[in-house]
Design a protein around this motif. Structure first.
Motif, short mmCIF file in Angstrom:
data_model
loop_
_atom_site.label_atom_id
_atom_site.label_comp_id
_atom_site.label_asym_id
_atom_site.label_seq_id
_atom_site.Cartn_x
_atom_site.Cartn_y
_atom_site.Cartn_z
N TYR A 83 0.93 -1.06 -0.04
CA TYR A 83 -0.03 0.10 -0.07
C TYR A 83 1.01 1.35 -0.22
N PRO A 84 1.73 1.29 1.12
CA PRO A 84 2.55 2.47 0.78
C PRO A 84 3.34 2.85 -0.41
N ALA A 85 3.70 1.63 -1.22
CA ALA A 85 4.51 1.80 -2.61
C ALA A 85 3.51 2.25 -3.60
N VAL A 86 2.09 2.13 -3.50
CA VAL A 86 1.30 2.37 -4.54
C VAL A 86 0.33 3.90 -4.33
N ARG A 87 0.79 4.21 -2.94
CA ARG A 87 0.02 5.55 -2.52
C ARG A 87 0.09 6.35 -3.80
N ASP A 88 1.08 6.84 -4.65
CA ASP A 88 0.78 7.88 -5.55
C ASP A 88 0.19 7.55 -6.86
N VAL A 89 -0.06 6.22 -7.00
CA VAL A 89 -0.68 5.92 -8.19
C VAL A 89 -2.05 5.22 -8.19
N SER A 90 -2.48 5.05 -6.70
CA SER A 90 -4.16 4.54 -6.67
C SER A 90 -4.78 5.30 -5.58
N PRO A 91 -5.89 5.86 -5.92
CA PRO A 91 -6.72 6.43 -5.10
C PRO A 91 -7.69 5.67 -4.21
N LEU A 92 -7.37 4.30 -4.27
CA LEU A 92 -8.18 3.54 -3.50
C LEU A 92 -7.54 3.03 -1.87
N LEU A 93 -6.46 3.56 -1.71
CA LEU A 93 -5.89 3.11 -0.58
C LEU A 93 -6.88 3.37 0.99
N SER A 94 -7.51 4.39 0.95
CA SER A 94 -8.19 4.64 2.33
C SER A 94 -9.44 3.42 2.28
N LEU A 95 -10.09 3.18 0.91
CA LEU A 95 -11.06 2.32 0.97
C LEU A 95 -10.61 0.87 1.20
N ALA A 96 -9.35 0.66 0.87
CA ALA A 96 -8.82 -0.71 1.17
C ALA A 96 -8.34 -0.90 2.66
N HIS A 97 -7.98 0.16 3.22
CA HIS A 97 -7.73 0.32 4.67
C HIS A 97 -8.69 -0.22 5.44
N ALA A 98 -9.90 0.48 4.98
CA ALA A 98 -11.38 0.38 5.68
C ALA A 98 -11.66 -1.07 5.69
N GLU A 99 -11.36 -1.68 4.29
CA GLU A 99 -11.95 -2.98 3.98
C GLU A 99 -10.77 -4.00 4.84
#
Ligand SMILES: [Fe+2]
Ligand SMILES: [Fe+2]
Length: 160
Positions: A55-71
């Motif tokens: 997740y930290p590695a894709v932080r700049d290329v994916s807007p889905l991180l907060s959704l993924a953390h919530a899941e």
């Protein structure tokens, strides 16, 4: 292997364990306990390598991180419920199916949306990240601390 391929291979392990678990019956208590412990361990490892490295590695290329953390939190909550439910409880199967539905949704989102977005990092970076994920995964399997975390989590959840 590239990072997304490493994670997809591990998703197959998780989905396989959940499938086996949903196929057990209320009287197969030993088999259920064994599969549940294995699922707990694999889910801990999977969540950890994604949260720590992917997740930290894709932080700049994916807007889905907060959704993924919530899941991940939702999966963790549902796993806690599965751990608290006795393996011969008639509700056990229902709880496992609910966890399974959330996990299938989450892995689908990752595989169909987040992983394609991660390709923006380029092949070289994805290969390097894939090696890091595999190394960390192996380290966690071998780690005494990880075994302890899983054992404690199992005990605590069952005592609640
Ligand atoms: Fe995830
Ligand atoms: Fe994942």
């Amino acid at each position: 292997m590239k990072a997304d391929q490493v994670l997809i291979a591990h998703h197959d392990v998780l989905r396989g364990l959940l499938r086996q678990l949903t196929e057990t019956t209320d009287d197969q208590t030993a088999e259920r306990s064994r599969l549940r412990d294995e699922l707990l361990r694999e889910l801990e490892v999977h969540t950890q390598i994604e949260d720590e490295l992917f997740y930290p590695a894709v932080r700049d290329v994916s807007p889905l991180l907060s959704l993924a953390h919530a899941e991940h939190r939702q999966i963790d909550d549902q796993l806690a419920t599965v751990m608290r439910t006795a393996v011969d409880d008639p509700e056990f199967g229902t709880e496992v199916r609910m966890l399974s539905a959330t996990l299938h949704h989450h892995t689908f989102e990752e595989e169909e949306r987040m992983f394609p977005q991660s390709h923006a990092l380029g092949d070289e970076r994805l290969e390097q990240l894939g090696r890091q994920l595999q190394e960390r995964q192996e380290e966690l399997y071998r780690s005494g601390a990880m075994r302890l975390i899983v054992r404690l989590k199992r005990m605590t959840l069952r005592l609640v």
